[in-house]
Design an enzyme around this catalytic site. Structure first.
Site, PDB file in Angstrom:
ATOM      1  N   GLY A  91       8.688  12.876   8.022  1.00  0.00           N
ATOM      2  CA  GLY A  91       9.572  11.728   8.281  1.00  0.00           C
ATOM      3  C   GLY A  91      11.011  12.132   8.557  1.00  0.00           C
ATOM      4  O   GLY A  91      11.342  13.323   8.669  1.00  0.00           O
ATOM      5  N   TYR A  92      11.849  11.126   8.646  1.00  0.00           N
ATOM      6  CA  TYR A  92      13.256  11.325   9.056  1.00  0.00           C
ATOM      7  C   TYR A  92      14.009  12.262   8.103  1.00  0.00           C
ATOM      8  O   TYR A  92      14.470  13.346   8.496  1.00  0.00           O
ATOM      9  CB  TYR A  92      13.929   9.949   9.124  1.00  0.00           C
ATOM     10  CG  TYR A  92      15.415   9.953   9.358  1.00  0.00           C
ATOM     11  CD1 TYR A  92      15.999  10.764  10.325  1.00  0.00           C
ATOM     12  CD2 TYR A  92      16.241   9.101   8.617  1.00  0.00           C
ATOM     13  CE1 TYR A  92      17.376  10.737  10.542  1.00  0.00           C
ATOM     14  CE2 TYR A  92      17.606   9.061   8.825  1.00  0.00           C
ATOM     15  CZ  TYR A  92      18.171   9.885   9.788  1.00  0.00           C
ATOM     16  OH  TYR A  92      19.524   9.857   9.988  1.00  0.00           O
ATOM     17  N   LEU A 105       1.255  10.656   8.015  1.00  0.00           N
ATOM     18  CA  LEU A 105       1.766  10.307   9.352  1.00  0.00           C
ATOM     19  C   LEU A 105       1.729   8.801   9.619  1.00  0.00           C
ATOM     20  O   LEU A 105       1.668   8.385  10.775  1.00  0.00           O
ATOM     21  CB  LEU A 105       1.011  11.082  10.453  1.00  0.00           C
ATOM     22  CG  LEU A 105       1.081  12.618  10.361  1.00  0.00           C
ATOM     23  CD1 LEU A 105       0.283  13.261  11.501  1.00  0.00           C
ATOM     24  CD2 LEU A 105       2.523  13.132  10.400  1.00  0.00           C
ATOM     25  N   SER A 144      17.169   5.148  -4.140  1.00  0.00           N
ATOM     26  CA  SER A 144      17.980   4.464  -3.126  1.00  0.00           C
ATOM     27  C   SER A 144      19.105   3.680  -3.785  1.00  0.00           C
ATOM     28  O   SER A 144      18.961   3.188  -4.919  1.00  0.00           O
ATOM     29  CB  SER A 144      17.068   3.499  -2.361  1.00  0.00           C
ATOM     30  OG  SER A 144      17.832   2.594  -1.593  1.00  0.00           O
ATOM     31  N   TYR A 152      10.451  -3.603  -2.129  1.00  0.00           N
ATOM     32  CA  TYR A 152      10.752  -2.191  -1.844  1.00  0.00           C
ATOM     33  C   TYR A 152      11.687  -1.624  -2.918  1.00  0.00           C
ATOM     34  O   TYR A 152      11.424  -0.576  -3.519  1.00  0.00           O
ATOM     35  CB  TYR A 152      11.388  -2.038  -0.449  1.00  0.00           C
ATOM     36  CG  TYR A 152      12.058  -0.698  -0.276  1.00  0.00           C
ATOM     37  CD1 TYR A 152      11.299   0.473  -0.153  1.00  0.00           C
ATOM     38  CD2 TYR A 152      13.451  -0.578  -0.280  1.00  0.00           C
ATOM     39  CE1 TYR A 152      11.914   1.711  -0.039  1.00  0.00           C
ATOM     40  CE2 TYR A 152      14.068   0.654  -0.166  1.00  0.00           C
ATOM     41  CZ  TYR A 152      13.301   1.795  -0.042  1.00  0.00           C
ATOM     42  OH  TYR A 152      13.906   3.019   0.057  1.00  0.00           O
ATOM     43  N   LYS A 198      11.293   1.400  -6.144  1.00  0.00           N
ATOM     44  CA  LYS A 198      12.184   2.538  -6.438  1.00  0.00           C
ATOM     45  C   LYS A 198      12.638   2.500  -7.900  1.00  0.00           C
ATOM     46  O   LYS A 198      12.626   3.518  -8.585  1.00  0.00           O
ATOM     47  CB  LYS A 198      13.408   2.517  -5.512  1.00  0.00           C
ATOM     48  CG  LYS A 198      13.082   2.795  -4.044  1.00  0.00           C
ATOM     49  CD  LYS A 198      12.580   4.213  -3.844  1.00  0.00           C
ATOM     50  CE  LYS A 198      12.190   4.505  -2.416  1.00  0.00           C
ATOM     51  NZ  LYS A 198      11.434   5.745  -2.251  1.00  0.00           N
ATOM     52  N   ASN A 230      23.469   5.261   2.868  1.00  0.00           N
ATOM     53  CA  ASN A 230      22.891   4.905   4.183  1.00  0.00           C
ATOM     54  C   ASN A 230      22.799   6.133   5.091  1.00  0.00           C
ATOM     55  O   ASN A 230      23.767   6.481   5.775  1.00  0.00           O
ATOM     56  CB  ASN A 230      23.732   3.813   4.840  1.00  0.00           C
ATOM     57  CG  ASN A 230      23.651   2.487   4.089  1.00  0.00           C
ATOM     58  OD1 ASN A 230      23.963   2.421   2.902  1.00  0.00           O
ATOM     59  ND2 ASN A 230      23.217   1.448   4.751  1.00  0.00           N
ATOM     60  N   ASN A 283      15.518  -2.522  11.760  1.00  0.00           N
ATOM     61  CA  ASN A 283      16.400  -3.507  11.132  1.00  0.00           C
ATOM     62  C   ASN A 283      17.750  -2.929  10.758  1.00  0.00           C
ATOM     63  O   ASN A 283      18.710  -3.654  10.610  1.00  0.00           O
ATOM     64  CB  ASN A 283      15.739  -4.044   9.853  1.00  0.00           C
ATOM     65  CG  ASN A 283      14.944  -5.285  10.155  1.00  0.00           C
ATOM     66  OD1 ASN A 283      15.428  -6.176  10.853  1.00  0.00           O
ATOM     67  ND2 ASN A 283      13.723  -5.330   9.666  1.00  0.00           N
ATOM     68  N   ASN A 284      17.789  -1.609  10.580  1.00  0.00           N
ATOM     69  CA  ASN A 284      19.029  -0.979  10.111  1.00  0.00           C
ATOM     70  C   ASN A 284      20.038  -0.879  11.240  1.00  0.00           C
ATOM     71  O   ASN A 284      19.697  -0.852  12.421  1.00  0.00           O
ATOM     72  CB  ASN A 284      18.738   0.399   9.518  1.00  0.00           C
ATOM     73  CG  ASN A 284      17.902   0.298   8.258  1.00  0.00           C
ATOM     74  OD1 ASN A 284      16.771   0.751   8.230  1.00  0.00           O
ATOM     75  ND2 ASN A 284      18.423  -0.328   7.237  1.00  0.00           N
ATOM     76  N   ARG A 296      29.495  -0.067   4.243  1.00  0.00           N
ATOM     77  CA  ARG A 296      28.477   0.763   3.602  1.00  0.00           C
ATOM     78  C   ARG A 296      28.933   2.215   3.591  1.00  0.00           C
ATOM     79  O   ARG A 296      29.843   2.606   4.313  1.00  0.00           O
ATOM     80  CB  ARG A 296      27.140   0.690   4.379  1.00  0.00           C
ATOM     81  CG  ARG A 296      26.481  -0.684   4.393  1.00  0.00           C
ATOM     82  CD  ARG A 296      25.962  -1.098   3.031  1.00  0.00           C
ATOM     83  NE  ARG A 296      25.256  -2.370   3.089  1.00  0.00           N
ATOM     84  CZ  ARG A 296      25.839  -3.566   2.986  1.00  0.00           C
ATOM     85  NH1 ARG A 296      27.150  -3.666   2.823  1.00  0.00           N
ATOM     86  NH2 ARG A 296      25.109  -4.662   3.036  1.00  0.00           N
ATOM     87  N   GLY A 328      20.771 -12.148   1.681  1.00  0.00           N
ATOM     88  CA  GLY A 328      20.597 -11.055   0.709  1.00  0.00           C
ATOM     89  C   GLY A 328      21.597  -9.928   0.843  1.00  0.00           C
ATOM     90  O   GLY A 328      21.624  -9.019   0.010  1.00  0.00           O
TER      91      GLY A 328
END
Ligand code: NAD
Ligand code: WQD
Length: 336
Positions: free
Chosen positions: A9-10, A32, A123, A147, A151, A177, A196-197, A229, A292
């Site tokens: 992943g990232y 994956l 997070s 989500y 965490k 972020n 969405n980010n 942020r 939110g």
């Protein structure tokens, strides 16, 4: 050897490169579900090292156990998980099952194999709707979506494990972020579906995939009214993991660290910097606040500096420039 779950992943791919550069042997485990095998090829290309890869789902208990049978694993960096806030509200069971059950499988197997060192991707979302900034690690926690709850629950599960067995060494990293990409332009963020980010959406506008960016609210109590942020370069985050894994070899117990820059930038700061350093334009329209959202959230990172000797080095310009380079060099992400 270090097991990197979610290493395709990232954040995991950037961390894998930095771990190898720092002399660690690694094995990557990933199903994956939100990444492509091509990122593994790129890690190999950037490091010049063969990287063992295991396509395994953390929900497959026997599959994970087989990985521990095959490799001599000393510590785990655990990135694997689902991370889309909106999707977690629609599909809470998917998120609780994947993130909680997957991690419990991993922790049980680690315990059975006597591997008791873990670095976990938490997070800033665990600070919930805090109004106090900058946030320190001992401020109250609370979550607003499934989500975030996964965490926080996982943090608490790992604290309980540490209380029951002091041999464990657990580093909980609360990322702010993450944006940016490797300076080579070979690895970066390649989100599935409509992101969405903020940064992936700025990218979509800059490349013409979206006509305009929607700025969600310009009436916050911040320097220009837009949301603030703590954006952190993914390579600084990767360095933070190298420091954290080192920490697991020297100290037992649970350690919690914020990973950010300590600087708050607004939506307008990000748009303007992106436009300036990349000589491009990001048209936008101001819309009402997103449900939110909070006005400002940024980190106090003193503890990570004092206890791990880690501090973010890269600035907003680097973050914007490196993001764009990956985008331009890989117009279809990791796809053919
Ligand atoms: P990502 O989706 O790019 O990487 C996560 C990887 O985990 C993916 O490659 C996915 O295929 C894999 N995965 C998911 N479920 C799995 C399972 N059951 N078994 C095996 N592999 C599985 O996300 P990322 O941005 O690199 O985030 C890494 C971690 O950091 C996540 O746990 C995320 O919640 C956390 N985090 C991310 C951010 C962010 O903004 N990117 C912020 C804070 C925390
Ligand atoms: C940043 C700012 C928006 C998009 C989320 C998760 C959190 C963590 C990081 C994983 C806000 C504004 C955004 C757009 C906008 N992930 N914005 N227009 O909300 O800080 O955090 O990602 O752990 O859990 O909730 O990040 O990038 O969504 O938003 O104006 O199109 O950009 O209102 O002020 P956020 P974000």
């Amino acid at each position: 050897m270090i097991l990197v779950t979610g290493g395709a992943g990232y954040i995991g791919s950037h961390t894998s490169v930095e771990l190898i550069k720092n002399g660690y042997d690694i094995v990557i485990l990933d199903n994956l579900c939100n990444s492509k095998y091509e990122s593994i090829n790129r890690i190999i290309e950037l490091t010049g090292k063969e990287v063992p890869f295991e396509k395994v789902d953390l929900l497959d208990y026997d599959g994970v156990k087989a990985v521990f049978d095959k490799y001599d694993i000393d510590a785990v960096i655990h990135f694997a998980g689902l991370k889309a806030v909106g999707e977690s509200v629609e599909k809470p069971m998917l998120y609780y099952n994947n993130n909680i059950t997957g991690t419990l499988n991993l922790l049980r197997i680690m315990n059975d194999y006597g591997c008791k060192k873990i670095v976990f991707s938490s997070s800033a979302t665990v600070y919930g709707i805090t109004k106090v900034v900058p946030v320190t690690e001992d401020m109250p926690t609370g979550t607003t979506n499934p989500y975030g709850s996964t965490k926080l629950m996982l943090e608490n599960i790992m604290r309980d494990i540490s209380v029951s067995d002091s041999d464990w060494s657990i580093v909980l990293l609360r990322y702010f972020n993450p944006i940016g990409a490797h300076e080579s332009g070979r690895i970066g963020e390649d989100p599935n579906g409509i992101p969405n980010n903020l940064m992936p959406r700025i990218c979509n506008v800059a490349t013409g995939k979206m006509e305009k960016l929607t700025v969600w609210g310009d009436d916050y109590d911040t320097h220009d009214g837009t949301g603030v942020r703590d954006y952190i370069h993914v390579l600084d985050l990767a360095d933070g993991h190298v420091a954290a894994v080192r920490k697991t070899f020297s100290t037992n117990g649970v350690m919690t660290y914020n990973l950010g820059t300590g600087i708050g930038y607004s939506v307008y700061d990000l748009i303007k910097t992106f436009e300036r350093v990349n000589d491009t334009s990001v048209p936008y329209v101001v819309c009402p606040r997103r449900a939110g959202d909070i006005g400002a959230l940024y980190a106090d990172c003193t503890r990570a500096e004092e206890e791990m000797g880690w501090k973010a080095k890269r600035g907003l310009e680097d973050m914007c420039r490196d993001t764009y380079r990956f985008l331009i060099n890989n117009p279809n992400g990791y796809s053919e």
